[in-house]
Write a protein that holds these residues in place. Structure first.
Motif, PDB file in Angstrom:
ATOM      1  N   ARG A  38      49.022  54.986  45.270  1.00  0.00           N
ATOM      2  CA  ARG A  38      50.079  54.833  46.277  1.00  0.00           C
ATOM      3  C   ARG A  38      49.717  53.813  47.366  1.00  0.00           C
ATOM      4  N   GLN A  39      48.429  53.710  47.673  1.00  0.00           N
ATOM      5  CA  GLN A  39      47.976  52.814  48.732  1.00  0.00           C
ATOM      6  C   GLN A  39      48.011  51.342  48.332  1.00  0.00           C
ATOM      7  N   GLY A  40      47.908  51.056  47.031  1.00  0.00           N
ATOM      8  CA  GLY A  40      47.905  49.665  46.597  1.00  0.00           C
ATOM      9  C   GLY A  40      47.239  49.493  45.252  1.00  0.00           C
ATOM     10  N   GLU A  41      46.707  48.304  45.034  1.00  0.00           N
ATOM     11  CA  GLU A  41      46.065  47.970  43.764  1.00  0.00           C
ATOM     12  C   GLU A  41      44.792  47.172  44.023  1.00  0.00           C
ATOM     13  N   ILE A  42      43.809  47.411  43.179  1.00  0.00           N
ATOM     14  CA  ILE A  42      42.585  46.616  43.177  1.00  0.00           C
ATOM     15  C   ILE A  42      42.490  45.988  41.797  1.00  0.00           C
ATOM     16  N   ASP A  43      42.339  44.670  41.768  1.00  0.00           N
ATOM     17  CA  ASP A  43      42.355  43.951  40.501  1.00  0.00           C
ATOM     18  C   ASP A  43      41.208  44.347  39.583  1.00  0.00           C
ATOM     19  N   LEU A  44      39.994  44.294  40.102  1.00  0.00           N
ATOM     20  CA  LEU A  44      38.817  44.605  39.300  1.00  0.00           C
ATOM     21  C   LEU A  44      37.868  45.493  40.092  1.00  0.00           C
ATOM     22  N   ILE A  45      37.303  46.463  39.416  1.00  0.00           N
ATOM     23  CA  ILE A  45      36.219  47.260  39.988  1.00  0.00           C
ATOM     24  C   ILE A  45      35.053  47.091  39.032  1.00  0.00           C
ATOM     25  N   MET A  46      33.934  46.613  39.581  1.00  0.00           N
ATOM     26  CA  MET A  46      32.767  46.322  38.759  1.00  0.00           C
ATOM     27  C   MET A  46      31.519  46.829  39.469  1.00  0.00           C
ATOM     28  N   GLN A  47      30.424  46.804  38.763  1.00  0.00           N
ATOM     29  CA  GLN A  47      29.164  47.215  39.358  1.00  0.00           C
ATOM     30  C   GLN A  47      28.152  46.095  39.194  1.00  0.00           C
ATOM     31  N   GLN A  48      27.481  45.781  40.288  1.00  0.00           N
ATOM     32  CA  GLN A  48      26.389  44.808  40.261  1.00  0.00           C
ATOM     33  C   GLN A  48      25.137  45.539  40.698  1.00  0.00           C
ATOM     34  N   GLN A  49      24.297  45.835  39.744  1.00  0.00           N
ATOM     35  CA  GLN A  49      23.113  46.656  39.957  1.00  0.00           C
ATOM     36  C   GLN A  49      23.558  47.982  40.582  1.00  0.00           C
ATOM     37  N   ALA A  50      23.113  48.301  41.793  1.00  0.00           N
ATOM     38  CA  ALA A  50      23.464  49.585  42.396  1.00  0.00           C
ATOM     39  C   ALA A  50      24.582  49.450  43.429  1.00  0.00           C
ATOM     40  N   ASP A  73      45.203  38.151  53.898  1.00  0.00           N
ATOM     41  CA  ASP A  73      45.206  38.330  55.344  1.00  0.00           C
ATOM     42  C   ASP A  73      44.728  39.741  55.723  1.00  0.00           C
ATOM     43  N   TYR A  74      44.754  40.028  56.999  1.00  0.00           N
ATOM     44  CA  TYR A  74      44.286  41.321  57.513  1.00  0.00           C
ATOM     45  C   TYR A  74      45.014  42.486  56.854  1.00  0.00           C
ATOM     46  N   HIS A  75      46.331  42.373  56.690  1.00  0.00           N
ATOM     47  CA  HIS A  75      47.111  43.468  56.104  1.00  0.00           C
ATOM     48  C   HIS A  75      46.745  43.690  54.640  1.00  0.00           C
ATOM     49  N   LYS A  76      46.523  42.615  53.888  1.00  0.00           N
ATOM     50  CA  LYS A  76      46.107  42.738  52.493  1.00  0.00           C
ATOM     51  C   LYS A  76      44.723  43.362  52.416  1.00  0.00           C
ATOM     52  N   GLN A  77      43.829  42.963  53.307  1.00  0.00           N
ATOM     53  CA  GLN A  77      42.492  43.554  53.330  1.00  0.00           C
ATOM     54  C   GLN A  77      42.569  45.058  53.601  1.00  0.00           C
ATOM     55  N   GLN A  78      43.405  45.446  54.560  1.00  0.00           N
ATOM     56  CA  GLN A  78      43.546  46.868  54.879  1.00  0.00           C
ATOM     57  C   GLN A  78      44.092  47.655  53.693  1.00  0.00           C
ATOM     58  N   ARG A  79      45.011  47.062  52.974  1.00  0.00           N
ATOM     59  CA  ARG A  79      45.576  47.704  51.782  1.00  0.00           C
ATOM     60  C   ARG A  79      44.490  47.899  50.712  1.00  0.00           C
ATOM     61  N   ALA A 121      33.283  39.376  50.977  1.00  0.00           N
ATOM     62  CA  ALA A 121      34.303  38.563  51.646  1.00  0.00           C
ATOM     63  C   ALA A 121      34.863  39.216  52.901  1.00  0.00           C
ATOM     64  N   PHE A 122      34.922  40.535  52.906  1.00  0.00           N
ATOM     65  CA  PHE A 122      35.343  41.262  54.107  1.00  0.00           C
ATOM     66  C   PHE A 122      34.730  42.649  54.068  1.00  0.00           C
ATOM     67  N   ARG A 123      34.755  43.320  55.220  1.00  0.00           N
ATOM     68  CA  ARG A 123      34.073  44.613  55.350  1.00  0.00           C
ATOM     69  C   ARG A 123      34.919  45.624  56.101  1.00  0.00           C
ATOM     70  N   ASN A 124      34.500  46.856  55.936  1.00  0.00           N
ATOM     71  CA  ASN A 124      35.030  47.949  56.728  1.00  0.00           C
ATOM     72  C   ASN A 124      33.834  48.835  57.086  1.00  0.00           C
ATOM     73  N   GLU A 125      33.697  49.156  58.320  1.00  0.00           N
ATOM     74  CA  GLU A 125      32.531  49.901  58.796  1.00  0.00           C
ATOM     75  C   GLU A 125      32.430  51.297  58.207  1.00  0.00           C
ATOM     76  N   THR A 126      33.513  51.822  57.626  1.00  0.00           N
ATOM     77  CA  THR A 126      33.447  53.180  57.074  1.00  0.00           C
ATOM     78  C   THR A 126      32.752  53.213  55.724  1.00  0.00           C
TER      79      THR A 126
END
Length: 129
Positions: A38-50, A73-79, A121-126
């Motif tokens: 419901r919140q959105g979509e993530i194109d790829l989820i992958m793992q790089q080492q740990a 933009d900021y709104h896309k990042q939040q999504r 590319a971007f971060r969230n402190e949580t």
């Protein structure tokens, strides 16, 4: 469906496939593609080492309407961040890994694309580092 939307959808799928293959060649392990909630979509989820890596893929044939990076933009990042939170909440195994948010930018004609992989590319402190 309009012809433009159909091309955009096909080009977008091609770009995701191209990015997926490129990242696998770089050593990332695929986990999931096109995770939707419901919140959105993530194109790829992958793992790089740990590290669990959430990846946004952007394709632009040319930059006349703005570059690929500017479209995240900021709104896309939040999504994306909200969607990643949902993924972690519903996949308890993934909670043990630190997370990173990458962007893969693809530009140019499909026969000769240029690819740029931006790690962290971007971060969230949580999220765990």
């Amino acid at each position: 469906m309009s012809r433009h939307y159909q091309f955009s959808s096909q080009a977008g799928q091609w770009a995701e496939n191209f990015a997926h293959a490129y990242l696998c060649q770089q050593g990332l392990q695929p986990i999931e593609r096109n995770y939707r909630c419901r919140q959105g979509e993530i194109d790829l989820i992958m793992q790089q080492q740990a590290i669990l890596v959430f990846i946004e893929v952007r394709y632009r044939r040319h930059s006349s309407y703005g570059g690929s990076l500017e479209s995240i933009d900021y709104h896309k990042q939040q999504r994306i961040l909200r969607t990643a939170n949902h993924y972690l909440y519903t996949h308890s195994w993934a909670q043990q890994y630190p997370c990173r948010f990458d962007v893969v930018l693809i530009q140019g004609h499909l026969t000769a694309p240029q690819i740029c992989w931006l790690t962290d590319a971007f971060r969230n402190e949580t999220f765990k580092d």
